[in-house]
Design an enzyme around this catalytic site. Structure first.
Site, PDB file in Angstrom:
ATOM      1  N   ASN A 129      55.245 -37.630  78.537  1.00 12.19           N
ATOM      2  CA  ASN A 129      56.359 -38.456  79.032  1.00 12.19           C
ATOM      3  C   ASN A 129      57.595 -37.653  79.455  1.00 12.19           C
ATOM      4  O   ASN A 129      58.241 -37.995  80.437  1.00 12.19           O
ATOM      5  CB  ASN A 129      56.705 -39.563  78.034  1.00 12.19           C
ATOM      6  CG  ASN A 129      57.008 -39.054  76.659  1.00 12.19           C
ATOM      7  OD1 ASN A 129      56.771 -37.892  76.342  1.00 12.19           O
ATOM      8  ND2 ASN A 129      57.532 -39.921  75.810  1.00 12.19           N
ATOM      9  N   GLU A 227      57.185 -35.449  65.729  1.00 10.75           N
ATOM     10  CA  GLU A 227      58.064 -36.418  66.403  1.00 10.75           C
ATOM     11  C   GLU A 227      57.143 -37.484  66.955  1.00 10.75           C
ATOM     12  O   GLU A 227      56.370 -37.218  67.882  1.00 10.75           O
ATOM     13  CB  GLU A 227      58.854 -35.761  67.532  1.00 10.75           C
ATOM     14  CG  GLU A 227      59.798 -34.670  67.089  1.00 10.75           C
ATOM     15  CD  GLU A 227      60.957 -35.176  66.257  1.00 10.75           C
ATOM     16  OE1 GLU A 227      61.175 -36.402  66.190  1.00 10.75           O
ATOM     17  OE2 GLU A 227      61.643 -34.337  65.652  1.00 10.75           O
ATOM     18  N   CYS A 261      59.817 -42.583  73.519  1.00  8.03           N
ATOM     19  CA  CYS A 261      59.731 -42.894  72.082  1.00  8.03           C
ATOM     20  C   CYS A 261      61.031 -43.514  71.577  1.00  8.03           C
ATOM     21  O   CYS A 261      61.039 -44.203  70.569  1.00  8.03           O
ATOM     22  CB  CYS A 261      59.404 -41.637  71.302  1.00  8.03           C
ATOM     23  SG  CYS A 261      60.457 -40.261  71.756  1.00  8.03           S
ATOM     24  N   GLU A 431      64.413 -32.096  65.596  1.00 12.10           N
ATOM     25  CA  GLU A 431      64.484 -31.198  66.739  1.00 12.10           C
ATOM     26  C   GLU A 431      65.946 -31.138  67.187  1.00 12.10           C
ATOM     27  O   GLU A 431      66.751 -31.985  66.819  1.00 12.10           O
ATOM     28  CB  GLU A 431      63.597 -31.705  67.872  1.00 12.10           C
ATOM     29  CG  GLU A 431      62.150 -31.781  67.421  1.00 12.10           C
ATOM     30  CD  GLU A 431      61.144 -31.614  68.534  1.00 12.10           C
ATOM     31  OE1 GLU A 431      60.560 -30.531  68.648  1.00 12.10           O
ATOM     32  OE2 GLU A 431      60.941 -32.576  69.270  1.00 12.10           O
TER      33      GLU A 431
END
Ligand code: TAP
Length: 453
Positions: A129, A227, A261, A431
Site C-alpha cells: 500500500n 505493524e 492501515c 516505527e
C-alpha cells in the site's frame, strides 16, 4: 519472473526476476558479510552515506513518484508526498549513527556503562500500500544503528524497492548492506523468518500474516516488530466544526483508496449531529475526483488487484444500507467508488473487519462514554481522531481511546519524528521517531571494576 501489473490499466508494466529460497540465503550471506565493516565505520562516515542516499533519492523523486503511482495505483500528488517522506526518513535517521548513546549507572566498586549494539542482519517484510515509504521507515533506522538488511517487498509492488537498492549502491552504500529479494511472502518472507542468521524481522502487513511471523520467529527467538491492521474510529461530537470534520472525514478513509492501515473507517457521530454531518459528507464525496493516478487532479485511484476488489465488494452486498456512493470510472482498472454505509451498528461485519478499501461506516452515539466504548470495541488499536470544540473533552477522549496514534481535529497519523504503531492486535513496537532506532539495537551492559585506588 514476476509480472508487475498496473492496477489502473490492468496491463503488465514490468517483469522482475522472482527470488526463491536460494536467493534469500545468498542475500542473507551477503548481508552477514557486509555488516561488521558497516558497523565499524566511523559514525560520521555512516551518517554521510545516509545523507548521500537521501540526496540521491531526492534527485530521482519525480521518476520514483511516477513509478509508485503507476505500480500501486495512487494519485501522483500523494506519491510525491510519500517519496518525499522516504527522503526525509533517511535524512532524519542519518543523525542516528552519531546520536545512539548509552548510559553510565552509579554502582559500587566500579563503573557501569551501557551500549546500544546493532543486532546484525535484519529481515524487512513490507506491504503493497505504501511500498517505498514503509520500506524507508525500516531500512533507514536499521542501517543507522549499524545493521545490514534484506528487504522483501510485496510481490505486487516490488519496483520502488528495487530502485532503492540501485540508488543506494550508486550513492556509495557498501555492497551487501542493503539487499532486495522480490518474491512471494510464503517462500521468501517465510525463509527470512526461519533463517538462523537473521536476528530480527520488522514486518508491516495484515494481522493474520503478523501472527504467523510471530509464531515462526519464536523458533529462533528472533526480535520482531509488527505493524498490522486497524479499524480506527473517527469520533465527531456535535460541538465540533461539522463542516470541517465532514470535509476531512472522507480523506481519512478514502486516501490511498482506503488501503491504509490508519484508515478511520468507523465514523462515530453524536446523534444530534448525524443529519447535518451526513449532508456535509455527501457534498465532499460527490466532489471527489476518482480516476487516472497520473492526472494531477486525481484524489483517489483504483484498488491494487481484482482479488482485492472482490474482497472489498463483499462488504457492500445488495441489501447494504448505502447512504452515499461516489463515482468511479468504467472500463479497465480495479475501480471501486467511495462508499458510506449508514446507519450501522458496531456489531456489523463492515464495522468489525478491516475492509482495506474505500468503504466507511457511520455509527451514531449518545455522549462521551458510549463514544469511548464504541471506539474501543475492536481487536485493533492503531489510529483515530476526535473532533470537538471542547479542549478538555478532547484530552479526556485522547487518554481513554486505546490506540497508538490519535489526532484531535485532524486526520494526521504519521510524522518522521514521532512514534507510530499499534495497541492490541494492531502490532508490537514502534516505527519512526527516536523509538524506532532503539528497536534496531540491543542494550549491552558493561561493568568495569576500578578497585579502591
Ligand atoms: P500481507 O498479506 O500481510 O503481506 C504483507 C507482506 O508479507 C508482503 O510482503 C507479503 O508478501 C508478505 N507475506 C505474506 N505471507 C507471508 C508469510 N507467510 N511469511 C512472511 N511474509 C509473508 O498484507 P498486504 O496484503 O500486503 O497489506 C494489507 C495489510 O497490511 C492490511 O491488513 C493493512 O492493515 C496492513 N498494513 C499495516 C500497516 C501498518 S503500519 N500497521 C501498514 C500497511 C499495511 P507477498 O506480497 O509476496 O504475499
Amino acid at each position: 519472473m514476476i509480472e508487475v501489473i498496473e492496477p489502473a490499466t490492468e496491463q503488465v508494466m514490468a517483469e522482475v526476476p522472482e527470488a526463491g529460497i536460494d536467493e534469500v540465503d545468498a542475500a542473507v550471506a551477503a548481508a552477514k558479510k557486509a555488516q561488521p565493516a558497516w558497523r565499524a565505520m566511523a559514525p560520521a562516515d555512516r551518517a554521510a552515506l545516509m545523507h548521500r542516499l537521501a540526496d540521491a533519492l531526492g534527485d530521482e523523486l519525480e521518476a520514483l513518484s511516477r513509478l509508485e503511482a503507476r505500480n500501486a495505483g495512487k494519485p501522483i500528488a500523494n506519491a510525491r508526498g510519500e517519496i518525499g517522506m522516504a527522503v526525509e526518513t533517511f535524512r532524519y535517521y542519518a543523525a542516528g549513527p552519531e546520536r545512539l548513546t548509552g548510559k553510565t549507572i552509579p554502582v559500587a566498586g566500579g563503573i557501569d556503562m551501557t551500549f546500544r549494539e546493532p543486532l546484525g542482519v535484519i529481515g524487512l517484510i513490507t506491504p503493497w500500500n505504501f511500498p517505498m515509504t514503509i520500506a524507508s521507515w525500516k531500512v533507514a533506522p536499521a542501517l543507522a544503528a549499524g545493521n545490514s538488511v534484506v528487504l522483501k517487498p510485496a510481490a505486487l509492488t516490488p519496483l520502488s524497492a528495487i530502485e532503492m537498492e540501485r540508488i543506494a549502491l550508486e550513492a556509495g552504500l557498501p555492497e551487501g548492506v542493503l539487499n532486495v529479494v522480490p518474491g512471494p511472502g510464503s517462500v521468501c518472507g517465510q525463509r527470512l523468518v526461519e533463517h538462523p542468521d537473521v536476528a530480527k524481522i520488522a514486518f508491516t502487513g495484515s494481522t493474520e500474516v503478523g501472527r504467523s511471523i510471530a509464531r515462526g520467529a519464536a523458533e529462533t527467538i528472533k526480535r520482531v516488530t509488527l505493524e498490522l491492521g486497524g479499524k480506527s474510529a473517527n469520533v465527531v461530537f456535535a460541538d465540533a466544526d461539522l463542516a470541517e470534520a465532514a470535509a476531512a472525514a472522507p480523506f481519512a478513509v478514502f486516501d490511498n483508496a482506503g488501503q491504509d492501515c490508519c484508515a478511520r473507517s468507523r465514523i462515530l457521530v453524536e446523534r444530534p449531529a448525524v443529519e447535518e454531518f451526513m449532508a456535509e459528507l455527501e457534498k465532499t464525496i460527490s466532489a471527489m475526483r476518482v480516476g487516472d493516478p497520473l492526472d494531477e487532479a486525481t484524489q483517489m485511484g483504483p484498488l491494487i488487484s481484482a482479488d482485492h476488489r472482490d474482497t472489498v465488494a463483499s462488504f457492500v452486498p445488495e441489501d447494504a444500507p448505502v447512504a452515499i456512493r461516489g463515482s468511479a470510472p468504467d472500463g479497465p482498472g480495479y475501480w471501486f467508488p467511495p462508499t458510506v454505509l449508514s446507519p450501522m451498528s458496531n456489531d456489523d461485519r463492515a464495522a468489525r473487519e478491516e475492509i482495506f478499501g474505500p468503504v466507511a461506516v457511520v455509527i451514531p452515539f449518545d455522549g462521551e462514554q458510549e463514544a469511548v466504548e464504541l471506539a474501543n470495541d475492536t481487536i485493533y488499536g492503531l489510529s483515530g481522531s476526535v473532533w470537538t470544540g471542547d479542549g478538555s473533552r478532547a484530552l479526556r477522549m485522547a487518554r481513554a481511546i486505546e490506540t497508538g496514534v490519535l489526532s484531535i481535529n485532524s486526520n494526521s497519523s504519521v510524522r518522521v519524528s514521532t512514534p507510530f504503531g499499534g495497541f492490541k492486535q494492531s502490532g508490537v513496537g514502534r516505527e519512526l521517531g527516536p523509538d524506532a532506532l532503539e528497536h534496531y539495537t540491543e542494550v549491552k551492559n558493561v561493568y568495569y571494576a576500578v578497585g579502591e585506588g
